[in-house]
Design an enzyme around this catalytic site. Structure first.
Site, PDB file in Angstrom:
ATOM      1  N   GLY A 124       0.839  -1.184  -0.115  1.00  0.00           N
ATOM      2  CA  GLY A 124      -0.089   0.049  -0.112  1.00  0.00           C
ATOM      3  C   GLY A 124       0.776   1.126  -0.007  1.00  0.00           C
ATOM      4  O   GLY A 124       1.989   1.286   0.379  1.00  0.00           O
TER       5      GLY A 124
ATOM      6  N   CYS B 150       5.016  -6.127   1.692  1.00  0.00           N
ATOM      7  CA  CYS B 150       5.469  -4.758   1.726  1.00  0.00           C
ATOM      8  C   CYS B 150       4.839  -3.889   2.808  1.00  0.00           C
ATOM      9  O   CYS B 150       4.926  -4.400   4.105  1.00  0.00           O
ATOM     10  CB  CYS B 150       5.210  -4.188   0.336  1.00  0.00           C
ATOM     11  N   TYR B 151       3.709  -3.041   2.471  1.00  0.00           N
ATOM     12  CA  TYR B 151       3.177  -2.427   3.524  1.00  0.00           C
ATOM     13  C   TYR B 151       2.651  -3.338   4.623  1.00  0.00           C
ATOM     14  O   TYR B 151       2.889  -2.795   5.736  1.00  0.00           O
ATOM     15  CB  TYR B 151       2.050  -1.524   2.885  1.00  0.00           C
TER      16      TYR B 151
ATOM     17  N   ASP C 217      -4.012  -7.343 -28.893  1.00  0.00           N
ATOM     18  CA  ASP C 217      -4.508  -6.938 -27.431  1.00  0.00           C
ATOM     19  C   ASP C 217      -5.541  -6.067 -27.180  1.00  0.00           C
ATOM     20  O   ASP C 217      -6.496  -6.262 -26.238  1.00  0.00           O
ATOM     21  CB  ASP C 217      -3.180  -6.025 -26.909  1.00  0.00           C
TER      22      ASP C 217
ATOM     23  N   LYS D 289       1.998 -12.350 -23.928  1.00  0.00           N
ATOM     24  CA  LYS D 289       1.535 -12.410 -25.414  1.00  0.00           C
ATOM     25  C   LYS D 289       0.903 -13.682 -25.665  1.00  0.00           C
ATOM     26  O   LYS D 289      -0.532 -13.539 -26.079  1.00  0.00           O
ATOM     27  CB  LYS D 289       2.336 -11.866 -26.549  1.00  0.00           C
TER      28      LYS D 289
ATOM     29  N   HIS E 106       7.758  -8.341  -3.290  1.00  0.00           N
ATOM     30  CA  HIS E 106       6.486  -8.737  -3.899  1.00  0.00           C
ATOM     31  C   HIS E 106       6.801 -10.291  -4.648  1.00  0.00           C
ATOM     32  O   HIS E 106       7.113 -10.133  -5.611  1.00  0.00           O
ATOM     33  CB  HIS E 106       6.034  -7.650  -4.856  1.00  0.00           C
TER      34      HIS E 106
ATOM     35  N   GLY F 103      -5.412  -4.642 -33.609  1.00  0.00           N
ATOM     36  CA  GLY F 103      -4.359  -5.597 -33.079  1.00  0.00           C
ATOM     37  C   GLY F 103      -4.842  -6.538 -32.153  1.00  0.00           C
ATOM     38  O   GLY F 103      -5.933  -6.542 -31.508  1.00  0.00           O
TER      39      GLY F 103
ATOM     40  N   GLU G  53       4.175 -11.903  -5.704  1.00  0.00           N
ATOM     41  CA  GLU G  53       3.296 -11.740  -6.634  1.00  0.00           C
ATOM     42  C   GLU G  53       3.693 -11.471  -8.198  1.00  0.00           C
ATOM     43  O   GLU G  53       3.043 -12.006  -8.949  1.00  0.00           O
ATOM     44  CB  GLU G  53       2.110 -11.206  -6.344  1.00  0.00           C
TER      45      GLU G  53
HETATM   46  N1  GLN Z   1       4.573   2.903   1.365  1.00  0.00           N
HETATM   47  C1  GLN Z   1       5.243   1.835   1.955  1.00  0.00           C
HETATM   48  C2  GLN Z   1       6.761   2.070   1.671  1.00  0.00           C
HETATM   49  O1  GLN Z   1       7.155   2.917   0.729  1.00  0.00           O
HETATM   50  C3  GLN Z   1       4.849   0.450   1.232  1.00  0.00           C
HETATM   51  C4  GLN Z   1       4.939   0.363  -0.145  1.00  0.00           C
HETATM   52  C5  GLN Z   1       4.513  -0.761  -0.592  1.00  0.00           C
HETATM   53  O2  GLN Z   1       3.693  -1.485  -0.096  1.00  0.00           O
HETATM   54  N2  GLN Z   1       4.433  -0.994  -2.115  1.00  0.00           N
HETATM   55  O3  GLN Z   1       7.786   1.278   1.933  1.00  0.00           O
END
Ligand code: GLN
Length: 514
Positions: A55, A82-83, A227, A370, A169, A225, A171
């Site tokens: 986030g 992450c966040y 896409d 693709k 991340h 195209g 994912e």
């Molecule tokens: N805002 C938080 C940071 O800058 C988390 C960023 C994120 O979740 N991609 O570290």
């Protein structure tokens, strides 16, 4: 029996859909809920595990999204990304603050200890980072399991409590073995058995689009195209008449391309949508008159395309969504990795969003490569000639005509190009080049036809093999294919008396001529 479910709690990250998709790819059902969802409701879903997303906020600021701390005592495994990882650490007594060195993009991460979350992951693994803050100190009870030179806590865990925090991340596709990590979380840690079967991409995307769009109006610029066609077909299936597709014939399309697109998307075609085909050929030819510099031609076309689209959009009034066929390589190429939807859209359609009054973008193909896009197109029932199309540049045939563009020259190159493609398409799929087309050189030379002198154009044939379109090699085609095409072209296409084959790799040449 209730099906195994993983719940993704959304803290405003850019990759949330991607997290859910990866979990579903592991054959475990997954739903996304806002972080504001009351715990009781989440509990009632009886999840096997919970994932906190990334986030934009900073976990240590008072107004940032947070969650009922009771969630940590449930005994259900939680993976913070992450966040989400920063929030977990911050709430449980660790130290999160602004990082002295922000990390963005592909980053080499050292994995310090063998943990079930990272089973099968090499000790060093490239991961996708995107953060300004970092975990300076993990919360009590947590052990650090990964780090980078700038990030002392790239991952930490309190296995006894089932709490896992990762800064990167898993994912996104740039994270090597990211899917394996999520697989490990879901299987090794949450104990899922993986009995759920994923719907096809088409089925679940149609569902997602319906949910997102509701009763809103959608506008889609259709280029013909692969896409944009697949994007339009998905939306057509999801919201039907709420969709308006605008297709601009700029007079620089391949032979029969307009007819093919109209046959599929227009009246009497396979979709019940609003379809507008704008015949803007004269507008473009007028603007291009006597212009021979490649960059000028490109700019004129890009600009005029926006003007035409704008005129059509004005007639429609405000729309809720602008749909774009952005695909995963576009996201990567733009160097933004999904962090900023607006900038990417510029990359994709050259400035359209600025000129259209809309609330949000929809980009249903942004996680696909693709070949996956083509597969989705087939599932949607698009004809093979649309789905299997080669990449075609936005400025179209204008950059396959050296020098100034006239309707006559466009007709010549269209005919020659169609013959060349027809002959090459007689080869088995595996032997076909990645891209093959004809271009009109601006060279005229002397020939003889029916005992008469001619002074006509030379056409150049091109056939290259490439995987990434950054470099290209010449496809070694059978001589018979080239000879057959050359003979047909001089016989069938007026104003051509010479056929040349371009044997130049990229670099030093580009694939296109201008
Ligand atoms: N805002 C938080 C940071 O800058 C988390 C960023 C994120 O979740 N991609 O570290």
């Amino acid at each position: 029996m209730q099906q195994e479910t993983i719940i993704v709690l959304d803290f405003g990250g850019q990759y949330n859909q991607l997290i859910a998709r990866r979990v579903r790819e592991c054959n475990v059902y997954c739903e996304i809920y806002s972080y504001r969802t009351p715990l009781e409701k989440i509990k009632a879903k009886n999840p096997k595990g919970i994932i906190f997303t990334g986030g934009p906020n900073s976990a240590y600021l008072p107004e940032s999204p947070t969650i009922d701390p009771a969630i940590y005592g449930w005994g259900i495994p939680i993976l913070g990304i992450c966040y989400g990882s920063q929030l977990m650490m911050h709430m449980l007594g660790g130290k999160v603050c602004k990082a002295p060195e922000r990390e963005y993009g592909k980053t080499l991460v050292d994995f310090d200890s063998a943990t079930p979350l990272f089973a099968g992951i090499p000790a060093q693994n490239t991961c996708w980072m995107s953060h300004n803050d970092y975990i300076a100190q993990p919360a009590p009870g947590f052990a650090i399991t990964a780090h980078t030179p700038n990030c002392p806590v790239a991952a930490a865990e309190d296995a006894a409590r089932g709490l896992y925090a990762i800064q990167f991340h898993p994912e996104v596709l740039h994270t090597q073995n990211g899917t394996q990590m999520l697989h490990n979380f879901v299987y090794n840690i949450c104990g899922c058995a993986g009995t759920w079967k994923m719907d096809s991409f088409v089925e679940h995307t149609v569902e997602e689009l319906r949910e997102k769009i509701g009763g809103g109006k959608v506008l889609c610029a259709l280029s013909g195209g692969v896409d944009s066609s697949v994007c339009a077909a998905l939306l057509a299936k999801a919201v039907g008449k709420q969709l308006t597709c605008v297709f601009v014939d700029h007079g620089l399309l391949r032979k029969n391309e307009r007819e093919q697109v109209c046959a599929v998307f227009g009246e009497g075609g396979s979709f019940d949508i609003n379809f507008i085909c704008v015949d803007a050929r004269d507008r473009f030819y007028n603007k291009l008159k006597e212009q021979s510099a490649p960059e000028t031609k490109r700019k004129i076309i890009g600009e005029e395309f926006i003007r035409v689209f704008e005129d059509e959009a004005k007639k429609l009034g405000a729309v809720d969504y602008l749909a774009q066929g952005t695909i995963y390589p576009d996201v990567v190429e733009s160097g933004l990795g999904g962090e900023s939807a607006v900038i990417k859209s510029h990359h994709n359609v050259g400035g359209l969003p600025d000129t259209v009054d809309f609330k949000a973008l929809v980009e249903p193909l942004r996680d696909l490569f693709k070949d996956e896009v083509r597969q989705a197109g087939r599932e949607l029932g698009l004809p093979e000639y649309l789905v299997a199309r080669q990449p075609f540049p936005g400025p179209g045939l204008a950059i396959r005509i050296i020098g100034d563009v006239t309707p006559e020259k466009v007709a010549i190159v269209q005919e020659a190009d169609a013959i060349w493609r027809e002959e090459v398409d007689k080869l088995p799929v595996a032997e076909r080049p990645s891209q093959y087309f004809a271009a009109l050189t601006n060279m005229q030379s002397v020939g003889v036809m029916g005992d008469e002198r001619t002074y006509d154009y030379a056409i150049a044939l091109r056939a290259v093999t490439t995987t990434d379109f950054m470099t290209a090699e010449i496809t070694p085609l059978p001589q018979a294919t080239i000879l057959a095409a050359a003979s047909r072209i001089v016989n069938e296409v007026k104003n051509i008396n010479r056929v040349l084959f371009d044997y130049t790799t990229k670099p030093p040449a580009t694939i296109e001529f201008e």
